[in-house]
Write an enzyme that holds these catalytic residues in place. Structure first.
Site, PDB file in Angstrom:
ATOM      1  N   THR A 105      62.920  -4.960   1.105  1.00  8.89           N
ATOM      2  CA  THR A 105      64.282  -5.401   1.348  1.00  8.89           C
ATOM      3  C   THR A 105      64.505  -5.661   2.835  1.00  8.89           C
ATOM      4  O   THR A 105      63.810  -5.103   3.697  1.00  8.89           O
ATOM      5  CB  THR A 105      65.289  -4.373   0.818  1.00  8.89           C
ATOM      6  OG1 THR A 105      66.602  -4.922   0.887  1.00  8.89           O
ATOM      7  CG2 THR A 105      65.234  -3.071   1.605  1.00  8.89           C
ATOM      8  N   ALA A 106      65.512  -6.485   3.141  1.00  5.04           N
ATOM      9  CA  ALA A 106      65.745  -6.905   4.524  1.00  5.04           C
ATOM     10  C   ALA A 106      66.061  -5.727   5.439  1.00  5.04           C
ATOM     11  O   ALA A 106      65.747  -5.761   6.632  1.00  5.04           O
ATOM     12  CB  ALA A 106      66.878  -7.926   4.559  1.00  5.04           C
ATOM     13  N   GLY A 108      63.760 -10.833  -0.190  1.00  6.37           N
ATOM     14  CA  GLY A 108      64.005  -9.398  -0.146  1.00  6.37           C
ATOM     15  C   GLY A 108      63.527  -8.704  -1.403  1.00  6.37           C
ATOM     16  O   GLY A 108      62.464  -8.998  -1.939  1.00  6.37           O
ATOM     17  N   ASP A 109      64.327  -7.763  -1.886  1.00  2.00           N
ATOM     18  CA  ASP A 109      64.036  -7.045  -3.120  1.00  2.00           C
ATOM     19  C   ASP A 109      64.980  -7.522  -4.207  1.00  2.00           C
ATOM     20  O   ASP A 109      66.191  -7.679  -3.966  1.00  2.00           O
ATOM     21  CB  ASP A 109      64.187  -5.540  -2.911  1.00  2.00           C
ATOM     22  CG  ASP A 109      63.920  -4.763  -4.184  1.00  2.00           C
ATOM     23  OD1 ASP A 109      62.765  -4.770  -4.638  1.00  2.00           O
ATOM     24  OD2 ASP A 109      64.866  -4.178  -4.729  1.00  2.00           O
ATOM     25  N   PRO A 165      61.248 -10.204   3.181  1.00  2.88           N
ATOM     26  CA  PRO A 165      62.136 -10.858   4.146  1.00  2.88           C
ATOM     27  C   PRO A 165      61.699 -12.256   4.570  1.00  2.88           C
ATOM     28  O   PRO A 165      62.493 -12.993   5.158  1.00  2.88           O
ATOM     29  CB  PRO A 165      62.121  -9.899   5.334  1.00  2.88           C
ATOM     30  CG  PRO A 165      60.821  -9.172   5.209  1.00  2.88           C
ATOM     31  CD  PRO A 165      60.555  -9.039   3.746  1.00  2.88           C
ATOM     32  N   MET A 184      74.463 -10.159   4.271  1.00  7.96           N
ATOM     33  CA  MET A 184      75.287 -11.372   4.133  1.00  7.96           C
ATOM     34  C   MET A 184      76.652 -11.191   4.788  1.00  7.96           C
ATOM     35  O   MET A 184      77.677 -11.612   4.258  1.00  7.96           O
ATOM     36  CB  MET A 184      75.453 -11.723   2.646  1.00  7.96           C
ATOM     37  CG  MET A 184      74.138 -11.918   1.914  1.00  7.96           C
ATOM     38  SD  MET A 184      74.308 -11.944   0.115  1.00  7.96           S
ATOM     39  CE  MET A 184      74.677 -10.205  -0.227  1.00  7.96           C
ATOM     40  N   LYS A 213      70.872 -21.937  -2.242  1.00  6.65           N
ATOM     41  CA  LYS A 213      71.845 -22.759  -1.521  1.00  6.65           C
ATOM     42  C   LYS A 213      71.191 -23.444  -0.343  1.00  6.65           C
ATOM     43  O   LYS A 213      70.419 -22.858   0.396  1.00  6.65           O
ATOM     44  CB  LYS A 213      72.993 -21.873  -1.026  1.00  6.65           C
ATOM     45  CG  LYS A 213      74.114 -22.643  -0.377  1.00  6.65           C
ATOM     46  CD  LYS A 213      75.257 -21.714  -0.004  1.00  6.65           C
ATOM     47  CE  LYS A 213      76.408 -22.493   0.607  1.00  6.65           C
ATOM     48  NZ  LYS A 213      77.528 -21.611   0.983  1.00  6.65           N
ATOM     49  N   PRO A 226       0.847  -1.207   0.000  1.00  8.97           N
ATOM     50  CA  PRO A 226       0.000   0.000   0.000  1.00  8.97           C
ATOM     51  C   PRO A 226       0.876   1.248   0.000  1.00  8.97           C
ATOM     52  O   PRO A 226       1.935   1.288   0.628  1.00  8.97           O
ATOM     53  CB  PRO A 226      -0.806  -0.128   1.294  1.00  8.97           C
ATOM     54  CG  PRO A 226      -0.807  -1.614   1.587  1.00  8.97           C
ATOM     55  CD  PRO A 226       0.526  -2.108   1.121  1.00  8.97           C
ATOM     56  N   ASP A 231      64.710 -18.979  -4.440  1.00  2.00           N
ATOM     57  CA  ASP A 231      65.867 -19.085  -3.559  1.00  2.00           C
ATOM     58  C   ASP A 231      65.508 -19.851  -2.298  1.00  2.00           C
ATOM     59  O   ASP A 231      64.338 -19.927  -1.905  1.00  2.00           O
ATOM     60  CB  ASP A 231      66.368 -17.693  -3.177  1.00  2.00           C
ATOM     61  CG  ASP A 231      67.018 -16.972  -4.351  1.00  2.00           C
ATOM     62  OD1 ASP A 231      67.396 -17.663  -5.315  1.00  2.00           O
ATOM     63  OD2 ASP A 231      67.138 -15.739  -4.299  1.00  2.00           O
TER      64      ASP A 231
END
Length: 519
Positions: free
Chosen positions: A380-381, A351-352, A274, A434, A319, A87, A297
């Site tokens: 990156t780290a 990382g990058d 990372p 590293m 590695k 309605p 990696d």
């Protein structure tokens, strides 16, 4: 075990991706290939997600409240012919406003009377916005007697189907359901998805409809069609709305693939960050989900690999303990070989990719071979080190520059060409990548070139992972700190006054421990 059946997930008959579990790792020719994941059975579904074509179909709706207004607009947007029974004096302001403006699609026809049992004939679905449980049951029973699926607003007991939250990039439409348990959660999920999907996606989806017939006609099901749609999808997510040349570009790529299947080959260098999967960029995730081959990696975590396309071949090229590194020449050769076979190769680096990742050598090789290559940067780290210690790598009072330095050379010693006098800058932050095994030599060189022994240092291993370890101290104690953390782990060393607070806290903790032992 991987099924022999190949799935083309770009066809209309899309298969929902099944959950998977991993087989044991396998190796091939000295290079580890993580086995494809094998499918499990589909888990329980609270409800079945379907997409119902309502174009030009009649929908019955009862009630004039705000809930009915939203659903009437939604149904009309899907092309439905909505017959609204209510309605006029019961129409909410929102419903009245909706009726005053014709919908962009479909139509809404208002019938100024209550609903009755004779309105359901020929309806595709029925939606009721009613107050009482008794009226809800009556509406439900009348619709069911006519064989019409029914939804009664906010009354789950009288619903054959539910409306979820919607992300609209039509013709791309995403529906989200919590099975009525938590609508607010569904809306939060919708908002999250909205941020991931560019508005221009609608234009690309419309373009896909235009070129689909040519793709189906000229490209065989399987790898060729997938190569086209993956490249097409990349453009949909990385550019603005399709321009005037987009359709001809797509047709040209179809022709290239039809003439030479290898034309779809390409390489994407992807930074995995990372370690923590949530630190991946959205673009990195899209690349992983579009990959045919992933060369990764050893520092890339399993949780990141879990985000990749299930059918992708995964090959470890980094590695591992008790195993020699894969030579860079071999990695280059594999990228070229797979790309020339028409595969999309993702070279996944921790990382990058552009920071101590040998990307330059890989780019040179790919350019020489005229293989299309793209770069997806990663965190990156050094940024992860700053985050885990809660510091800024630059500071107006203590560090006007930041330097990233490799901590070892090809010969396994300190790089001979570093300017140690420049690195021994008390107003800079220096990050050594590293550098675990070289930590004592790094400290000795910096001190010999004038950096105070009391210069703060920060050391972390396995950044952003569950087994992350970190410590702080001074340059004089750097060798001992790294030895305690463990030189066999991926270690990052930060040197500079931005870490002063952490160095002071470490000294205080050491003094308190010594006092406790002597006491």
């Amino acid at each position: 075990m991987q099924s022999d059946r190949k799935l083309d997930l770009n066809e209309d008959d899309d298969m929902a991706e099944r959950p998977f579990i991993r087989d044991d790792d396998r190796s091939d020719d000295g290079i580890s290939a993580r086995a494809p994941l094998r499918p499990q059975r589909m888990g329980e579904l609270a409800s079945l997600p379907v997409f119902f074509d309502l174009g030009a179909k009649r929908v019955v709706m009862a009630g004039g409240g705000p809930g009915a207004a939203w659903k009437a607009e939604l149904l009309a947007s899907a092309g439905a012919q909505v017959d609204l029974y209510a309605p006029a004096d019961e129409l909410d302001a929102e419903m009245a406003e909706l009726l005053a403006v014709p919908p962009v699609s479909g139509r809404i026809l208002h019938h100024d009377r209550p609903w009755s049992a004779d309105i359901f004939a020929g309806a595709a679905i029925a939606v009721g916005d009613v107050e009482s449980e008794a009226e809800a049951q009556a509406f439900y029973c009348a619709a069911k007697a006519a064989g019409v699926p029914v939804n009664v607003v906010d009354k789950p007991a009288f619903c054959d189907f539910r409306f979820g939250s919607i992300v609209n990039r039509s013709p791309v439409v995403i529906g989200i359901s919590t099975d009525g348990a938590a609508p607010i959660l569904g809306q939060a999920i919708r908002r999250r998805i909205e941020t991931l999907l560019p508005p221009a996606l609608a234009g690309w989806a419309a373009l896909a409809s235009k070129v689909r017939a040519e793709v189906v006609d000229r490209l065989a099901p399987g790898p060729l069609r997938r190569a086209f749609w993956e490249r097409f999808s990349d453009r949909a997510f990385t550019t603005r709305a399709p321009d005037a040349n987009a359709e001809s570009d797509a047709q040209r790529f179809v022709a290239d693939l039809a003439r030479s299947p290898e034309a779809g080959g390409r390489v994407t260098l992807v930074g995995a960050g990372p370690g923590e999967a949530e630190l991946l960029t959205l673009k990195a995730v899209r690349a992983l989900q579009a990959a045919d081959v992933i060369l990764f990696d050893d520092l890339v975590s399993d949780e990141i690999l879990e985000l990749a396309r299930r059918e992708a071949k995964r090959m470890l090229v980094g590695k591992r303990a008790a195993r020699d590194s894969c030579r860079q020449e071999d990695i280059n050769r594999m990228m070229v070989q797979f790309a020339k076979a028409g595969k999309h190769v993702v070279r996944l680096k921790s990382g990058d990719v552009s920071v101590f990742g040998r990307a330059g050598e890989e780019l040179d090789e790919l350019h020489r071979e005229n293989i299309p290559v793209a770069i997806v940067p990663g965190i990156t780290a050094a940024s992860a080190l700053a985050a885990t210690f809660g510091v800024s790598l630059t500071h107006r009072d203590s560090a006007q520059q930041v330097r990233f330095v490799t901590g070892h050379s090809k010969q396994g010693d300190l790089p001979e060409d570093l300017d140690w006098r420049a690195l021994a800058d008390d107003h800079a932050t220096t990050i050594f990548y590293m550098g675990g095994r070289m930590a004592p030599k790094i400290a000795a060189r910096l001190i010999a070139n004038g950096l105070p022994e009391t210069t703060p240092v920060a050391v972390a291993a396995n950044l952003s992972r569950d087994d992350e370890t970190k410590a702080a101290g001074t340059l004089a104690s750097l060798g001992a700190i790294v030895a305690e953390i463990g030189v066999d782990r991926p270690i990052l060393i930060g040197v500079g006054r931005v870490f002063a607070e952490h160095a002071r806290a470490a000294a205080t903790e050491f003094t308190q421990a010594a006092d406790a032992m002597s006491g």
